[in-house]
Design a protein around this motif. Sequence first.
Motif, PDB file in Angstrom:
ATOM      1  N   GLU A   1     -39.474  28.023 -26.218  1.00 26.58           N
ATOM      2  CA  GLU A   1     -40.435  27.861 -25.021  1.00 26.58           C
ATOM      3  C   GLU A   1     -40.742  26.645 -25.065  1.00 26.58           C
ATOM      4  O   GLU A   1     -41.578  26.285 -23.862  1.00 26.58           O
ATOM      5  CB  GLU A   1     -41.640  29.030 -25.582  1.00 26.58           C
ATOM      6  N   GLN A   2     -41.003  25.594 -26.112  1.00 22.30           N
ATOM      7  CA  GLN A   2     -41.000  24.374 -25.804  1.00 22.30           C
ATOM      8  C   GLN A   2     -40.237  23.724 -25.497  1.00 22.30           C
ATOM      9  O   GLN A   2     -40.083  22.621 -24.616  1.00 22.30           O
ATOM     10  CB  GLN A   2     -41.897  23.968 -27.069  1.00 22.30           C
ATOM     11  N   ALA A   3     -38.783  23.852 -26.068  1.00 21.42           N
ATOM     12  CA  ALA A   3     -37.637  23.120 -25.788  1.00 21.42           C
ATOM     13  C   ALA A   3     -37.193  22.934 -24.295  1.00 21.42           C
ATOM     14  O   ALA A   3     -36.967  22.005 -23.900  1.00 21.42           O
ATOM     15  CB  ALA A   3     -36.370  23.485 -26.687  1.00 21.42           C
ATOM     16  N   ARG A   4     -37.584  24.015 -23.617  1.00 20.71           N
ATOM     17  CA  ARG A   4     -37.395  23.917 -22.166  1.00 20.71           C
ATOM     18  C   ARG A   4     -38.109  22.999 -21.520  1.00 20.71           C
ATOM     19  O   ARG A   4     -37.770  22.955 -20.329  1.00 20.71           O
ATOM     20  CB  ARG A   4     -37.702  25.527 -21.728  1.00 20.71           C
ATOM     21  N   LEU A   5     -38.961  22.630 -21.891  1.00 24.21           N
ATOM     22  CA  LEU A   5     -39.807  21.384 -21.302  1.00 24.21           C
ATOM     23  C   LEU A   5     -38.858  20.154 -20.891  1.00 24.21           C
ATOM     24  O   LEU A   5     -39.062  19.288 -19.937  1.00 24.21           O
ATOM     25  CB  LEU A   5     -41.063  20.804 -22.043  1.00 24.21           C
ATOM     26  N   PHE A   6     -37.683  19.956 -21.614  1.00 28.81           N
ATOM     27  CA  PHE A   6     -36.679  18.790 -21.588  1.00 28.81           C
ATOM     28  C   PHE A   6     -35.814  19.086 -20.563  1.00 28.81           C
ATOM     29  O   PHE A   6     -35.187  18.472 -19.986  1.00 28.81           O
ATOM     30  CB  PHE A   6     -36.036  18.766 -22.994  1.00 28.81           C
ATOM     31  N   ILE A   7     -35.820  20.567 -19.959  1.00 29.15           N
ATOM     32  CA  ILE A   7     -34.934  20.798 -18.794  1.00 29.15           C
ATOM     33  C   ILE A   7     -35.181  20.183 -17.715  1.00 29.15           C
ATOM     34  O   ILE A   7     -36.215  20.365 -17.081  1.00 29.15           O
ATOM     35  CB  ILE A   7     -34.633  22.358 -18.809  1.00 29.15           C
ATOM     36  N   PRO A   8     -34.083  19.447 -17.192  1.00 25.23           N
ATOM     37  CA  PRO A   8     -34.568  18.483 -16.083  1.00 25.23           C
ATOM     38  C   PRO A   8     -34.555  19.102 -14.758  1.00 25.23           C
ATOM     39  O   PRO A   8     -34.179  20.458 -14.469  1.00 25.23           O
ATOM     40  CB  PRO A   8     -33.330  17.408 -16.186  1.00 25.23           C
ATOM     41  N   SER A   9     -34.661  18.458 -13.745  1.00 22.97           N
ATOM     42  CA  SER A   9     -34.477  18.766 -12.290  1.00 22.97           C
ATOM     43  C   SER A   9     -34.950  20.106 -12.076  1.00 22.97           C
ATOM     44  O   SER A   9     -34.273  21.260 -11.600  1.00 22.97           O
ATOM     45  CB  SER A   9     -32.951  18.862 -12.017  1.00 22.97           C
ATOM     46  N   ALA A  10     -36.300  20.375 -12.264  1.00 23.78           N
ATOM     47  CA  ALA A  10     -36.821  21.827 -12.397  1.00 23.78           C
ATOM     48  C   ALA A  10     -36.337  22.488 -11.052  1.00 23.78           C
ATOM     49  O   ALA A  10     -36.276  23.613 -10.869  1.00 23.78           O
ATOM     50  CB  ALA A  10     -38.277  21.562 -12.638  1.00 23.78           C
ATOM     51  N   TYR A  11     -36.672  21.867  -9.966  1.00 23.61           N
ATOM     52  CA  TYR A  11     -36.329  22.563  -8.758  1.00 23.61           C
ATOM     53  C   TYR A  11     -34.985  23.108  -8.249  1.00 23.61           C
ATOM     54  O   TYR A  11     -34.844  23.898  -7.560  1.00 23.61           O
ATOM     55  CB  TYR A  11     -36.987  21.722  -7.626  1.00 23.61           C
ATOM     56  N   GLY A  12     -33.880  22.281  -8.977  1.00 23.53           N
ATOM     57  CA  GLY A  12     -32.741  22.520  -8.880  1.00 23.53           C
ATOM     58  C   GLY A  12     -32.244  23.744 -10.047  1.00 23.53           C
ATOM     59  O   GLY A  12     -30.970  24.045 -10.006  1.00 23.53           O
ATOM     60  N   LEU A  13     -33.028  23.838 -10.911  1.00 27.26           N
ATOM     61  CA  LEU A  13     -32.599  24.774 -12.007  1.00 27.26           C
ATOM     62  C   LEU A  13     -32.204  26.116 -11.441  1.00 27.26           C
ATOM     63  O   LEU A  13     -33.088  26.871 -10.721  1.00 27.26           O
ATOM     64  CB  LEU A  13     -33.757  24.886 -13.088  1.00 27.26           C
ATOM     65  N   MET A  14     -31.071  26.648 -11.777  1.00 26.51           N
ATOM     66  CA  MET A  14     -30.732  28.138 -11.397  1.00 26.51           C
ATOM     67  C   MET A  14     -31.528  29.090 -12.078  1.00 26.51           C
ATOM     68  O   MET A  14     -31.516  29.184 -13.313  1.00 26.51           O
ATOM     69  CB  MET A  14     -29.416  28.254 -11.321  1.00 26.51           C
ATOM     70  N   VAL A  15     -32.207  29.899 -11.338  1.00 27.08           N
ATOM     71  CA  VAL A  15     -32.889  31.218 -12.111  1.00 27.08           C
ATOM     72  C   VAL A  15     -32.443  32.507 -11.546  1.00 27.08           C
ATOM     73  O   VAL A  15     -31.949  32.716 -10.517  1.00 27.08           O
ATOM     74  CB  VAL A  15     -34.503  31.046 -11.987  1.00 27.08           C
ATOM     75  N   ARG A  16     -32.759  33.608 -12.496  1.00 21.43           N
ATOM     76  CA  ARG A  16     -32.185  34.987 -11.972  1.00 21.43           C
ATOM     77  C   ARG A  16     -33.232  35.776 -11.796  1.00 21.43           C
ATOM     78  O   ARG A  16     -34.099  35.790 -12.855  1.00 21.43           O
ATOM     79  CB  ARG A  16     -31.173  35.265 -13.132  1.00 21.43           C
ATOM     80  N   TRP A  17     -33.380  36.837 -11.040  1.00 21.58           N
ATOM     81  CA  TRP A  17     -34.511  37.634 -11.104  1.00 21.58           C
ATOM     82  C   TRP A  17     -34.097  38.955 -10.253  1.00 21.58           C
ATOM     83  O   TRP A  17     -33.176  38.993  -9.546  1.00 21.58           O
ATOM     84  CB  TRP A  17     -35.771  37.078 -10.377  1.00 21.58           C
ATOM     85  N   TYR A  18     -34.730  40.043 -10.487  1.00 24.30           N
ATOM     86  CA  TYR A  18     -34.781  41.365  -9.821  1.00 24.30           C
ATOM     87  C   TYR A  18     -35.789  41.417  -8.841  1.00 24.30           C
ATOM     88  O   TYR A  18     -37.050  41.101  -9.333  1.00 24.30           O
ATOM     89  CB  TYR A  18     -34.656  42.834 -10.818  1.00 24.30           C
TER      90      TYR A  18
END
Length: 229
Positions: A164-181
Amino acid sequence: MMKKVLDKGYVRLVDTMGSDLSVVNSARVSFNKATESLRDEDKKLIKYLAKNDHTSPFRHATMQFEIYAPLMVARQWWKYIIGSSHQDPFTAWNESSRRYVTEAIEFYIPEENAWRSKPENMKQGSGDNLGIEIGKEATKKLLCQIEAGMKNYDWAIENGIATEQARLFIPSAYGLMVRWYWTTSLQGVAHFLNQRTDDHAQFEIRAYAEAVKSFAIDKFPIAIEALLI
């Protein structure tokens, strides 16, 4: 049933409840005049209900989707759900969380010929596509930014930092692919489509809206046509 969108994304129809007939029968229940097949007079009733904003019968049929899209699309999508004029309390949105999962991390990377210019007379939106040289440079810079950030993310995971903290390093937040229902009524689907299939909508979310629209028309042809402006 799945439709691919952009380079890595998709819209998948998970489930539906009801049909055009559900709209008709829920509207006529007060007169105890349910029918087992859709007649011409029922189609006229659906159009009448939509034209005169008698929208509650359209909330007795639902659609459920699984969507995989860039974060910028997801957040704009959500804005048009909570901004819905009918505030459907039964709309549901459940999104994958990187607090708990470490599935493959993917990013939306525009093609080199797909970077758009800033419009001349608008504060938001985009204009024509830029030249290929600028596009190549933009894609190169984006990939470099992602690579640097992912190295930091991998370092954090390898050194025992909580996901939950390591994800702060994930770059390009707006381009990150996310999945939802996303589960909503026909009225909710139509509200979203009326907003996001418009020519002024951002290209990326418009592509997703067109995929949703094709599923909706296939399953509820009369009701969706009546609800779309």
